[in-house]
Design a protein around this motif. Structure first.
Motif, PDB file in Angstrom:
ATOM      1  N   THR A 187      84.663 -25.794  11.045  1.00 14.51           N
ATOM      2  CA  THR A 187      83.383 -25.925  11.719  1.00 14.51           C
ATOM      3  C   THR A 187      82.826 -24.553  12.081  1.00 14.51           C
ATOM      4  O   THR A 187      83.527 -23.554  12.056  1.00 14.51           O
ATOM      5  N   SER A 188      81.542 -24.548  12.426  1.00 14.52           N
ATOM      6  CA  SER A 188      80.890 -23.293  12.806  1.00 14.52           C
ATOM      7  C   SER A 188      81.077 -23.049  14.299  1.00 14.52           C
ATOM      8  O   SER A 188      81.181 -23.985  15.099  1.00 14.52           O
ATOM      9  N   PHE A 189      81.086 -21.764  14.672  1.00 13.40           N
ATOM     10  CA  PHE A 189      81.070 -21.405  16.083  1.00 13.40           C
ATOM     11  C   PHE A 189      79.670 -21.648  16.652  1.00 13.40           C
ATOM     12  O   PHE A 189      78.674 -21.265  16.041  1.00 13.40           O
ATOM     13  N   VAL A 190      79.595 -22.281  17.782  1.00 14.56           N
ATOM     14  CA  VAL A 190      78.321 -22.502  18.469  1.00 14.56           C
ATOM     15  C   VAL A 190      78.408 -21.866  19.847  1.00 14.56           C
ATOM     16  O   VAL A 190      79.283 -22.211  20.649  1.00 14.56           O
ATOM     17  N   LEU A 191      77.510 -20.915  20.137  1.00 12.90           N
ATOM     18  CA  LEU A 191      77.524 -20.215  21.413  1.00 12.90           C
ATOM     19  C   LEU A 191      77.059 -21.131  22.542  1.00 12.90           C
ATOM     20  O   LEU A 191      76.298 -22.080  22.316  1.00 12.90           O
ATOM     21  N   PRO A 192      77.471 -20.836  23.766  1.00 15.41           N
ATOM     22  CA  PRO A 192      76.962 -21.598  24.909  1.00 15.41           C
ATOM     23  C   PRO A 192      75.460 -21.354  25.100  1.00 15.41           C
ATOM     24  O   PRO A 192      74.904 -20.367  24.610  1.00 15.41           O
ATOM     25  N   THR A 193      74.832 -22.255  25.827  1.00 17.32           N
ATOM     26  CA  THR A 193      73.429 -22.103  26.221  1.00 17.32           C
ATOM     27  C   THR A 193      73.376 -21.901  27.730  1.00 17.32           C
ATOM     28  O   THR A 193      73.918 -22.716  28.485  1.00 17.32           O
ATOM     29  N   VAL A 194      72.720 -20.816  28.188  1.00 13.89           N
ATOM     30  CA  VAL A 194      72.729 -20.469  29.602  1.00 13.89           C
ATOM     31  C   VAL A 194      71.348 -19.963  30.001  1.00 13.89           C
ATOM     32  O   VAL A 194      70.639 -19.350  29.198  1.00 13.89           O
ATOM     33  N   SER A 195      70.958 -20.249  31.236  1.00 15.43           N
ATOM     34  CA  SER A 195      69.693 -19.745  31.778  1.00 15.43           C
ATOM     35  C   SER A 195      69.980 -18.912  33.030  1.00 15.43           C
ATOM     36  O   SER A 195      71.020 -19.075  33.672  1.00 15.43           O
ATOM     37  N   THR A 196      69.030 -18.020  33.375  1.00 18.73           N
ATOM     38  CA  THR A 196      69.183 -17.115  34.514  1.00 18.73           C
ATOM     39  C   THR A 196      68.356 -17.612  35.688  1.00 18.73           C
ATOM     40  O   THR A 196      67.198 -18.009  35.510  1.00 18.73           O
ATOM     41  N   THR A 197      68.944 -17.594  36.881  1.00 22.33           N
ATOM     42  CA  THR A 197      68.251 -18.021  38.096  1.00 22.33           C
ATOM     43  C   THR A 197      67.474 -16.849  38.702  1.00 22.33           C
ATOM     44  O   THR A 197      67.956 -15.712  38.718  1.00 22.33           O
ATOM     45  N   VAL A 198      66.269 -17.130  39.207  1.00 23.16           N
ATOM     46  CA  VAL A 198      65.447 -16.103  39.852  1.00 23.16           C
ATOM     47  C   VAL A 198      66.189 -15.531  41.056  1.00 23.16           C
ATOM     48  O   VAL A 198      66.828 -16.263  41.823  1.00 23.16           O
ATOM     49  N   ALA A 199      66.098 -14.214  41.250  1.00 24.45           N
ATOM     50  CA  ALA A 199      66.828 -13.539  42.320  1.00 24.45           C
ATOM     51  C   ALA A 199      66.207 -13.806  43.682  1.00 24.45           C
ATOM     52  O   ALA A 199      64.988 -13.942  43.826  1.00 24.45           O
ATOM     53  N   THR A 200      67.067 -13.895  44.682  1.00 25.88           N
ATOM     54  CA  THR A 200      66.642 -14.074  46.076  1.00 25.88           C
ATOM     55  C   THR A 200      67.461 -13.126  46.952  1.00 25.88           C
ATOM     56  O   THR A 200      68.368 -12.444  46.483  1.00 25.88           O
ATOM     57  N   SER A 201      67.124 -13.115  48.246  1.00 32.81           N
ATOM     58  CA  SER A 201      67.867 -12.319  49.239  1.00 32.81           C
ATOM     59  C   SER A 201      68.050 -10.879  48.793  1.00 32.81           C
ATOM     60  O   SER A 201      69.158 -10.306  48.853  1.00 32.81           O
ATOM     61  N   ILE A 202      66.956 -10.271  48.339  1.00 36.39           N
ATOM     62  CA  ILE A 202      67.014  -8.901  47.826  1.00 36.39           C
ATOM     63  C   ILE A 202      66.985  -7.927  48.991  1.00 36.39           C
ATOM     64  O   ILE A 202      66.051  -7.915  49.797  1.00 36.39           O
ATOM     65  N   LEU A 203      68.016  -7.091  49.103  1.00 39.77           N
ATOM     66  CA  LEU A 203      68.105  -6.069  50.139  1.00 39.77           C
ATOM     67  C   LEU A 203      68.240  -4.698  49.486  1.00 39.77           C
ATOM     68  O   LEU A 203      68.007  -4.543  48.287  1.00 39.77           O
ATOM     69  N   GLU A 204      68.613  -3.701  50.270  1.00 41.98           N
ATOM     70  CA  GLU A 204      68.725  -2.355  49.719  1.00 41.98           C
ATOM     71  C   GLU A 204      69.854  -2.250  48.699  1.00 41.98           C
ATOM     72  O   GLU A 204      69.735  -1.570  47.689  1.00 41.98           O
ATOM     73  N   ASN A 205      70.991  -2.907  48.966  1.00 43.61           N
ATOM     74  CA  ASN A 205      72.174  -2.751  48.110  1.00 43.61           C
ATOM     75  C   ASN A 205      72.683  -4.047  47.499  1.00 43.61           C
ATOM     76  O   ASN A 205      73.651  -4.026  46.737  1.00 43.61           O
ATOM     77  N   THR A 206      72.061  -5.179  47.811  1.00 47.61           N
ATOM     78  CA  THR A 206      72.552  -6.464  47.313  1.00 47.61           C
ATOM     79  C   THR A 206      71.396  -7.363  46.913  1.00 47.61           C
ATOM     80  O   THR A 206      70.238  -7.152  47.314  1.00 47.61           O
ATOM     81  N   ALA A 207      71.734  -8.388  46.147  1.00 44.78           N
ATOM     82  CA  ALA A 207      70.778  -9.426  45.773  1.00 44.78           C
ATOM     83  C   ALA A 207      71.578 -10.646  45.334  1.00 44.78           C
ATOM     84  O   ALA A 207      72.779 -10.565  45.056  1.00 44.78           O
ATOM     85  N   VAL A 208      70.926 -11.792  45.297  1.00 43.18           N
ATOM     86  CA  VAL A 208      71.578 -13.041  44.880  1.00 43.18           C
ATOM     87  C   VAL A 208      70.834 -13.591  43.670  1.00 43.18           C
ATOM     88  O   VAL A 208      69.607 -13.732  43.684  1.00 43.18           O
ATOM     89  N   SER A 209      71.587 -13.911  42.610  1.00 44.36           N
ATOM     90  CA  SER A 209      71.015 -14.545  41.419  1.00 44.36           C
ATOM     91  C   SER A 209      72.003 -15.610  40.955  1.00 44.36           C
ATOM     92  O   SER A 209      72.671 -16.242  41.777  1.00 44.36           O
ATOM     93  N   GLY A 210      72.163 -15.796  39.670  1.00 46.64           N
ATOM     94  CA  GLY A 210      73.073 -16.811  39.143  1.00 46.64           C
ATOM     95  C   GLY A 210      72.519 -17.387  37.863  1.00 46.64           C
ATOM     96  O   GLY A 210      71.716 -16.755  37.166  1.00 46.64           O
ATOM     97  N   GLY A 211      72.961 -18.599  37.535  1.00 49.47           N
ATOM     98  CA  GLY A 211      72.491 -19.221  36.310  1.00 49.47           C
ATOM     99  C   GLY A 211      73.002 -20.628  36.166  1.00 49.47           C
ATOM    100  O   GLY A 211      73.659 -21.175  37.057  1.00 49.47           O
ATOM    101  N   VAL A 212      72.711 -21.214  35.024  1.00 52.26           N
ATOM    102  CA  VAL A 212      73.156 -22.571  34.703  1.00 52.26           C
ATOM    103  C   VAL A 212      73.649 -22.573  33.246  1.00 52.26           C
ATOM    104  O   VAL A 212      72.909 -22.177  32.343  1.00 52.26           O
ATOM    105  N   VAL A 213      74.908 -22.988  33.047  1.00 50.73           N
ATOM    106  CA  VAL A 213      75.410 -23.207  31.685  1.00 50.73           C
ATOM    107  C   VAL A 213      74.949 -24.593  31.265  1.00 50.73           C
ATOM    108  O   VAL A 213      75.477 -25.606  31.727  1.00 50.73           O
ATOM    109  N   LEU A 214      73.940 -24.636  30.412  1.00 51.76           N
ATOM    110  CA  LEU A 214      73.344 -25.909  30.006  1.00 51.76           C
ATOM    111  C   LEU A 214      74.228 -26.643  29.006  1.00 51.76           C
ATOM    112  O   LEU A 214      74.377 -27.861  29.069  1.00 51.76           O
ATOM    113  N   GLN A 215      74.806 -25.889  28.057  1.00 54.45           N
ATOM    114  CA  GLN A 215      75.715 -26.466  27.060  1.00 54.45           C
ATOM    115  C   GLN A 215      76.812 -25.450  26.759  1.00 54.45           C
ATOM    116  O   GLN A 215      76.549 -24.252  26.657  1.00 54.45           O
TER     117      GLN A 215
END
Length: 433
Positions: free
Chosen positions: A233-261
């Motif tokens: 069979t063929s290799f099929v890569l995962p499908t992933v999306s990026t979450t908009v960043a929040t809680s942005i400070l001088e040295n940190t921020a929060v983001s993330g994502g969703v593995v759809l498949q």
């Protein structure tokens, strides 16, 4: 009278010679008969005949008063085998039954067997019996359907349909991605299982057609099963999306994502990666936020104030790493540049040197100098400046301002600008000559 006496003597001699001759012949025959009677050594049976072995039994009932050094059995492919052929012997003058197992014989071959005894002076053989080792033919083997096919592995299956009651020397599979009739020159894997056998094969190439067939070998040769083909069979890569960043400070921020498949393989690692250049990858800074499908939260740390970062979610499996859409994050805070200035004056001109002490949180875009009268009005004319270079922002920059009044008091300031704004040096007062 003399003649008669002579004839009588001749007749008497003939009679005596004839009698002696008969006695001699009778004694010779009696000796041979005695040897035949007194030496009794014969093969009694041949058992356990296989393709490559047989057990021959013999019985030494009488040794004929001979001093027996060895007794044994010899076999050969020609009649009247001798001790110069294949033999089994036992030491000692022992009467009774004895056996010999002959192994590694060629199959489907006729053998002649005789017992023997060896004395100090001769070897005496017994009766001759023949036997034939069993015939064999190559086994019959089938190639079954390939199972558990993935991108780089599969399970080969085979079955021995008939082994002709002969010991199998080896069995397994030949396989190839180029030869549609794989054979001994191609890749080979052997099996230790019984009549139904399987082998798991790894390190195959994805999305590739392979040809496989089972083989089985015995003394008669090697049999090949029919060819079975399969495609990894063929290799099929995962499908992933990026979450908009929040809680942005001088040295940190929060983001993330969703593995759809997850694709063709389970996701073993997921998170976000970032860099100040576009399209960051996992070779740069990244988080590790679990595995599998679904949503996840990522905490970006050790960021610089007032800096723009490019961020992408990622998901990794055996098929590789895929990325979500790119977003950007700009941290807050930051500093303007820090500068100092120095000045000298002539009759109508002042010369100002501006030096950057600290760049601040962003690149400097401009360096300048101005002259003011005591009422705070910007006066004089900027005649020249030595300019500045991004390659050396800390090099001093000199400006010339003319058109001033002699013996008049002024103050000057130097400045430097980055994206956070413009900062100025302290005021420096000076009086022209």
């Amino acid at each position: 009278m003399r003649k008669n006496t002579s004839n009588f003597l001749i007749s008497l001699c003939v009679i005596l010679f004839s009698s002696l001759l008969q006695m001699s012949v009778s004694c010779s025959n009696n000796e041979r008969d005695a040897e035949k009677v007194t030496i009794d050594n014969e093969i009694t049976e041949i058992t356990n005949i296989t393709e490559t072995s047989a057990v021959v039994s013999a019985d030494l009932n009488s040794n004929g008063n001979e001093n027996v050094l060895f007794r044994g059995i010899c076999i050969g492919t020609q009649t009247n085998p001798t001790i110069n052929d294949t033999k089994h012997q036992e030491q000692g003058n022992v009467l009774g039954l004895y056996t010999a197992k002959f192994e590694n014989l060629p199959y489907n071959t006729k053998f002649y067997a005789r017992p023997f005894i060896t004395t100090n002076s001769k070897t005496i053989y017994g009766n001759e019996i023949t036997f034939t080792t069993k015939n064999i033919s190559v086994p019959t083997v089938s190639t079954l359907e390939v199972s558990s096919v993935t991108q780089n592995s599969a399970v080969f299956n085979g079955k021995i349909e008939n082994d002709d009651s002969s010991k199998l020397l080896s069995k397994g599979f030949y396989f190839s991605k180029t030869n549609s009739k794989p054979e001994y020159k191609d890749q080979k894997i052997e099996s230790n299982e019984n009549f139904e056998f399987s082998n798991s094969v790894t390190d195959l190439e994805p999305n590739t057609i392979y040809y496989v067939r089972a083989f089985a070998s015995n003394l008669a040769g090697t049999a090949l099963g029919e060819v079975v083909s399969f495609k990894t069979t063929s290799f099929v890569l995962p499908t992933v999306s990026t979450t908009v960043a929040t809680s942005i400070l001088e040295n940190t921020a929060v983001s993330g994502g969703v593995v759809l498949q997850e694709g063709s393989n389970p996701v073993t690692e997921r998170g976000v990666c970032w860099d100040t250049a576009p399209n960051p990858t996992i070779t740069y800074d990244r988080t590790k936020d679990g595995n599998g499908a679904g949503s996840f939260t990522s905490n970006l740390k050790s960021l610089k104030p007032f800096t723009q970062y490019y961020v992408r979610a990622y998901a990794t499996s055996a098929a590789g790493t895929s990325y979500g859409q790119q977003i950007w994050v700009k941290t807050i805070g930051g500093d303007k540049p820090t500068v100092e200035a120095s000045v000298s004056a002539s009759k109508n001109t002042v010369y100002i040197t501006v030096k950057v002490l600290k760049q601040g949180s962003d690149n400097i875009t401009a360096i300048n100098a101005k002259c003011f009268d005591m009422d705070g009005n910007n006066v004089g004319k900027l005649v020249s400046g030595s300019g500045w270079s991004n390659s050396n922002i800390y090099a001093p920059v000199t400006f010339e301002i003319s058109g001033l009044s002699s013996k008049s008091k002024y103050y000057i300031v130097g400045s430097a600008t980055n994206s956070l704004g413009t900062s100025t040096s302290e005021k420096i007062y000076i009086t022209t000559l």
